[in-house]
Design an enzyme around this catalytic site. Structure first.
Site, short mmCIF file in Angstrom:
data_model
loop_
_atom_site.label_atom_id
_atom_site.label_comp_id
_atom_site.label_asym_id
_atom_site.label_seq_id
_atom_site.Cartn_x
_atom_site.Cartn_y
_atom_site.Cartn_z
N GLU A 142 -0.72 -0.27 16.52
CA GLU A 142 -1.50 1.25 15.92
C GLU A 142 -2.47 1.41 16.99
O GLU A 142 -2.59 2.66 17.41
CB GLU A 142 -2.09 0.75 14.66
CG GLU A 142 -2.96 1.94 14.14
CD GLU A 142 -3.89 1.52 12.85
OE1 GLU A 142 -3.23 0.57 11.79
OE2 GLU A 142 -4.75 2.12 13.17
N CYS B 184 0.82 -1.10 -0.17
CA CYS B 184 0.27 -0.07 0.08
C CYS B 184 1.21 1.21 0.13
O CYS B 184 1.94 1.21 0.34
CB CYS B 184 -0.87 0.04 1.42
SG CYS B 184 0.13 0.18 2.56
N HIS C 254 4.57 -5.12 9.31
CA HIS C 254 5.30 -5.83 9.97
C HIS C 254 6.21 -6.61 8.91
O HIS C 254 4.74 -8.40 8.82
CB HIS C 254 4.11 -6.80 10.86
CG HIS C 254 3.56 -6.17 12.51
ND1 HIS C 254 2.54 -5.39 12.28
CD2 HIS C 254 4.94 -5.16 12.44
CE1 HIS C 254 2.54 -5.14 13.52
NE2 HIS C 254 4.03 -4.84 14.22
N CYS D 84 -8.28 1.95 6.06
CA CYS D 84 -8.28 2.54 5.55
C CYS D 84 -8.56 2.09 3.86
O CYS D 84 -8.99 0.86 4.12
CB CYS D 84 -6.54 2.51 5.41
SG CYS D 84 -5.85 0.70 4.77
N ASN E 40 -3.20 -7.09 9.15
CA ASN E 40 -3.77 -7.26 7.81
C ASN E 40 -3.65 -8.54 7.23
O ASN E 40 -4.61 -8.85 6.21
CB ASN E 40 -3.93 -5.95 6.79
CG ASN E 40 -2.58 -5.92 6.20
OD1 ASN E 40 -2.64 -6.23 4.90
ND2 ASN E 40 -1.38 -5.37 6.87
S1 SF4 Z 1 -2.77 2.77 6.99
FE1 SF4 Z 1 -4.19 1.18 5.46
S2 SF4 Z 1 -2.76 3.11 4.05
FE2 SF4 Z 1 -1.96 3.63 5.42
S3 SF4 Z 1 -0.06 2.04 6.14
FE3 SF4 Z 1 -1.69 0.63 7.37
S4 SF4 Z 1 -2.48 -0.58 5.84
FE4 SF4 Z 1 -1.78 0.97 4.74
#
Ligand code: SF4
Length: 288
Positions: A123, A12, A39, A188, A218
Site C-alpha cells: 500500500e 472489513c 494478506h 481507515c 493490521n
Molecule cells: S483500508 Fe481499511 S477498510 Fe480498506 S481494505 Fe484496508 S483495512 Fe480494510
C-alpha cells in the site's frame, strides 16, 4: 476459562468488496491478481481453488484481465499495466483511494510528502509510486534524519495505529518548529475501531489471541497494541496454531482478528480454544 470476542471482528468492507469483485469476475473469465489480494493465506488458497491466478511480476501475467488489490497502486503502475494491453479491474479499497487523494492534495499545496508507514508495504509503495521524492517514516529516528523544509504534508498507511501516527506527526512539528506541517488523517475507520476494541479487550484478559495472516500489517499492529496491556498475546493464523500450554483453567481469553481474516477462521479458532477449555476443566475436576 472464559472466552471474549472483541467487537469489530470479521473482514472489513474493503476486503469483502475486493473479494466479491474478484470472485464474480473469475466466474466469467480468467483473471490474474497482481500481488496478494489480501494478506491472508486461507483467503489466497480459496482464490487459487477458484482458478484465480496470483502473480507478483507483471511479466508473468497471461490473462487479459488484471485485478489491482485492495491495497491499491500508483497511477504510474496502472498506466504500465494498461500499456501492456491488459484490462484493469481495480479492487482498491475506497479508503486507500482516499489516502491517495489526500497525498496528492498535500503535494499540490507545495508541501513535501511524508508517509507514516512501512516502506516496503504494497500500500505504501502504491501511495508513494507517483511521488518518488516522498519520504516514508516509522520512527523518531527517521524523522530526525529529515532535512528541514518549508512545509511537510503528512499522511499515513491506512492500517497504522492512529495514536502512533499522531505521536510521530507531533514529533515532526517539534523537530521542525519553523516548518509548516499539515496532517491528513488517512487511517481507515475499520482499523481505528479494531484498535480501540483490541485495547479494551486486552485490558480485560489474561491471554489474547490475534487471528490473522503472517504478512497482514493490521494484524501485526493489533498484536503490538494488545501486548501493551496484556503479557500473553499470541498471533495465530488458523485454529491449528492454538497451543494448550498457553492457557490456565481460570484464564479469561480474548479473541481479535485482522481485517482480512475470514469469519470461518475466527469461529474455528474460537472452537479450538473452547475444546481446550473443556479439557482443562475436566482435568481440574479429576484433580479435585
Ligand atoms: S483500508 Fe481499511 S477498510 Fe480498506 S481494505 Fe484496508 S483495512 Fe480494510
Amino acid at each position: 476459562m472464559t472466552i471474549l470476542r472483541a467487537e469489530h471482528l470479521g473482514m472489513c468492507f474493503g476486503v469483502r468488496d475486493a473479494l466479491a469483485l474478484t470472485h464474480s469476475e473469475a466466474a466469467r473469465q480468467p483473471v490474474t491478481v497482481l500481488g496478494e489480494l489480501v494478506h491472508n493465506e486461507t483467503v489466497l488458497a480459496d482464490l487459487r481453488a477458484r482458478g484465480v491466478r496470483l502473480e507478483r511480476d507483471l511479466d508473468a501475467v497471461q490473462t487479459a484481465t488484471v485485478v489491482i488489490t485492495a491495497h491499491g497502486t500508483s497511477r504510474r503502475r496502472l498506466a504500465e499495466v494498461q500499456a501492456r494491453g491488459h484490462r484493469v479491474l481495480e479492487a482498491t479499497c475506497p479508503l486507500v483511494h482516499f489516502a491517495h487523494r489526500a497525498l496528492t492534495d498535500l503535494v499540490a499545496r507545495g508541501l513535501h510528502p511524508v508517509v507514516i508507514g512501512q516502506r516496503e508495504h504494497v500500500e505504501v509503495r502504491g501511495l508513494t509510486g507517483d511521488f518518488p521524492h516522498a519520504d516514508v517514516v516509522l520512527s523518531e529516528a527517521e524523522i530526525d534524519a529529515q532535512p528541514e523544509r518549508a512545509g511537510f504534508g503528512v499522511a499515513s498507511q491506512t492500517t497504522q495505529p492512529i495514536a502512533r501516527v499522531r505521536e510521530l506527526t507531533d514529533y515532526l512539528r517539534r523537530r521542525f518548529p519553523r516548518s509548516e506541517v499539515v496532517f491528513r488523517d488517512t487511517v481507515c475507520q475499520p482499523t481505528k475501531q479494531r484498535q480501540n476494541a483490541a485495547e479494551e479487550l486486552a485490558q480485560r484478559c489474561d491471554v489474547v489471541l490475534v487471528i490473522g495472516g503472517a504478512h497482514s500489517n493490521n494484524t501485526r499492529q493489533l498484536v503490538a497494541t494488545c501486548a501493551q496491556f496484556c503479557d500473553r498475546v499470541y498471533h495465530v493464523q488458523t485454529a491449528t496454531d492454538v497451543c494448550e500450554e498457553w492457557f490456565q483453567p481460570d484464564d479469561t481469553v480474548g479473541l481479535t482478528a485482522g481485517t482480512s481474516t475470514p469469519e470461518a477462521t475466527i469461529r474455528a479458532t474460537e472452537a479450538a480454544v473452547q475444546r481446550l477449555a473443556n479439557g482443562l476443566l475436566e482435568l481440574a475436576s479429576v484433580g479435585a
